[in-house]
Design a protein around this motif. Structure first.
Motif, PDB file in Angstrom:
ATOM      1  N   PHE A  35      44.459   2.459  22.766  1.00 22.40           N
ATOM      2  CA  PHE A  35      44.509   0.994  22.892  1.00 22.40           C
ATOM      3  C   PHE A  35      43.680   0.542  24.102  1.00 22.40           C
ATOM      4  CE2 PHE A  35      48.450   2.584  20.984  1.00 22.40           C
ATOM      5  CZ  PHE A  35      48.448   1.907  19.776  1.00 22.40           C
ATOM      6  N   GLY A  66      41.588  -1.796  24.512  1.00 21.99           N
ATOM      7  CA  GLY A  66      41.565  -3.245  24.724  1.00 21.99           C
ATOM      8  C   GLY A  66      42.813  -3.705  25.458  1.00 21.99           C
ATOM      9  N   THR A  67      43.969  -3.240  24.990  1.00 20.95           N
ATOM     10  CA  THR A  67      45.231  -3.604  25.641  1.00 20.95           C
ATOM     11  C   THR A  67      45.268  -3.049  27.063  1.00 20.95           C
ATOM     12  OG1 THR A  67      46.252  -3.386  23.457  1.00 20.95           O
ATOM     13  CG2 THR A  67      47.740  -3.604  25.323  1.00 20.95           C
ATOM     14  N   SER A  87      42.826  -2.654  29.008  1.00 20.91           N
ATOM     15  CA  SER A  87      41.996  -3.490  29.890  1.00 20.91           C
ATOM     16  C   SER A  87      42.775  -4.747  30.321  1.00 20.91           C
ATOM     17  CB  SER A  87      40.669  -3.850  29.223  1.00 20.91           C
ATOM     18  OG  SER A  87      40.862  -4.820  28.213  1.00 20.91           O
ATOM     19  N   LEU A  88      43.721  -5.186  29.473  1.00 25.76           N
ATOM     20  CA  LEU A  88      44.556  -6.332  29.870  1.00 25.76           C
ATOM     21  C   LEU A  88      45.530  -5.917  30.980  1.00 25.76           C
ATOM     22  CD1 LEU A  88      45.428  -8.098  26.473  1.00 25.76           C
ATOM     23  CD2 LEU A  88      43.508  -8.526  28.016  1.00 25.76           C
TER      24      LEU A  88
END
Lengths: 368, 368
Positions: B58, B60-61, B63-64
């Motif tokens: 994950f 993308g997550t 990076s959050l």
């Protein structure tokens, strides 16, 4: 922090971009988690704001946690079991060892006996709790050697651990033999069934692993794995109803006076989600899900062997391992590797039969 | 477990019935959690299945999560801070003390200095980690006595804790003085700002409590409290970017080789939710929210005193306490009580001005 906020449109377009970078579950063959069931998501959203950290404010949600523990008590042959909803196997395992240590607080240099195949959360738990971890070698089939475990027990041993569904090879340790040994030594025996707890009861020929065996003290099970709940949803189940009270600490200003959990704030949403899946599917529905995953595992093993890639083990649950070169895996498939460098694939509910065929086709062509 | 499953209708009608037993937030005046912001719920649902326990799946997550830590680094005057998203203050506090202990592993009988007002999670952390907890008395204003703290430091002290926004009286300890003491003794100094971390920076006159003070080593902050995120969303922030690597254990078969977190599976949904609220509101928006909560706190104190119920303290953040008989609280209001039996009300974002007036009116009539 930004001075001025972002608009909803800007914010969620940015989030969607980030989300697109996450891997597509169609290609994830390496995870013990899966896509949540639709009833899990619906229940999660319904209980979004509930906090079991202060159960007196959420008596309805708290009754669902009680029911979830009861479901596992029934399933694991101990209708009067105690326990609570954890954030997953790691918390359950830490708490089980914390309890074992507390019950033998007079032992100055406590040790714990675990199989060499134990999940790394036991290393974490032992580090945190100041326990010495004694690793028992495995037999040829990657299962804990019960005879060697018995030899390793000494006066400082506060607990023994067996695994029902190992992370790497999907094996179930000889829990019946280990249970007898634990019983003979009056030893705390924790079964880590984080993965297998929602698989083994639904197999055509279930292996004994739960409270039906006299020696088993506690069982960890993760509804967010094969239970298709939302995350984080684990459960620590104890044979004695009030066993965890040993860990109580005072909690002023809450609606309850004491708590034994590891975390403080605890989301009720995944608890409702876990119960939703169990009650929606029932035993028969879970049996169908598990049967499908086991069939896919067998098909994968047969298909790989046809391609000249032999199995590394014949698993008890839906984890398939292979003697395979890392270079043989085509993109974008995401697999994993054991410490012994065996290819490892977990046939979770999101890994449908067509995905197994697609993977076999890709790996076949990649090598042709 | 049920043999046959339930229909969706039957299941959710049962769940709705249970949900109706939970308390209405309109009457919850006792909680440090609140109803999640609408952008938090939307972000949570968008990232429902993401698991930061295996961040390579994950990215993308993940990076959050990185961005969330960065937001707190910026807010707390340390743009290069490290850290990670925890399940809340309890995990953050356990991990901070775990780190402090690991950094001084040569100390045989380690102790930790905490204010008498420290949250009960420090008792839990010390029990688990085998640390001796030394309680520093408070001054007349319910703040940690810095002079006495300095006197209690000895060769076995591995950490000192200060609280920015105490649970019971909403006070901020003299973090600047404590930071100097920590710096002089080269001592690990953890600031528990689980509540105050999302209040103090937005006050008209913020008290120093963060990395702007040289002595502060780590800060705990909970977006699921005043940050209006979904639960569970906490954050442990470290001055040194890679400080937590000291806690790394090996994690075979994951996409990462090591991890330092307390939990294994970690939900990405509340991380996205926490970031969503921060980025949607921005600094100015959070300032407006905090300003509203502080105004409500002041109005509540003034209104209660008009009714002859004096304040127990003049708080630094939005927690109001009173010298009040338990019998004076009419149903269905849900308040809480401190160890010293003072009435305690937390003016969270869901406690709107009209709820304060309704409560004041009810308590007034109840006594007329």
């Amino acid at each position: 922090m930004l001075n001025k906020g972002r608009s909803v449109e800007e914010l969620f377009s940015f989030f969607a971009e980030k989300k697109s970078l996450d891997l597509d579950h169609d290609y994830i063959l390496s995870s013990m988690c899966t896509l949540p069931h639709s009833v899990a998501v619906r229940a999660h959203c319904m209980f979004m704001e509930t906090n079991l950290g202060d159960p007196g404010l959420f008596p309805g949600t708290f009754s669902l946690e009680h029911l979830l523990v009861k479901r596992f008590g029934d399933l694991f042959h101990c209708p009067d079991a105690g326990g609570y909803a954890t954030s997953g196997g790691t918390e359950s395992n830490i708490q089980a060892l914390r309890l074992a240590k507390a019950l033998r607080h007079e032992v100055a240099s406590p040790n714990v006996i675990v199989p060499a195949s134990a999940h790394f959360s036991f290393k974490k738990a032992c580090d945190i709790l100041g326990l010495s971890m004694q690793k028992v070698p495995l037999d040829r089939d990657h299962r804990m050697d019960a005879g060697k475990a018995a030899e390793m027990i000494d006066a400082n041993t506060v607990a023994m651990v067996g695994v029902a569904g190992t992370t790497e090879y999907g094996m179930v340790d000889p829990i019946a033999d280990l249970g007898k040994i634990a019983d003979q030594h009056d030893l705390f025996f924790h079964v880590d069934a984080a993965f297998g707890g929602m698989v083994i009861p639904f197999l055509d020929r279930p292996v004994p692993f739960d409270f039906a065996l006299k020696g088993v003290t506690t069982v960890a099970v993760d509804p967010h794995k094969m239970g298709m709940s939302t995350i984080p949803a684990g459960c620590l189940v104890t044979r004695e109803k009030d066993a965890l009270n040993t860990l109580n600490i005072d909690t002023p200003y809450l609606t309850v006076k004491q708590e034994y959990t590891l975390g403080g704030t605890r989301p009720g949403a995944p608890v409702a989600a876990a119960l939703a899946v169990m009650d929606y599917l029932g035993f028969d529905g879970m049996k169908a899900v598990v049967s499908g995953c086991m069939k896919n595992t067998e098909r994968l093993i047969a298909g790989m062997e046809t391609l000249g890639i032999p199995r590394a083990a014949t698993p008890d649950v839906n984890v398939a391992t292979f003697v395979c070169d890392q270079k043989r895996i085509p993109l974008p498939w995401r697999v994993s590797w054991t410490c012994q460098k065996h290819l490892r694939i977990v046939c979770m509910p999101h890994v449908h039969a067509d995905r197994i065929e697609a993977f076999l086709s890709d790996i076949g062509e990649y090598h042709a």
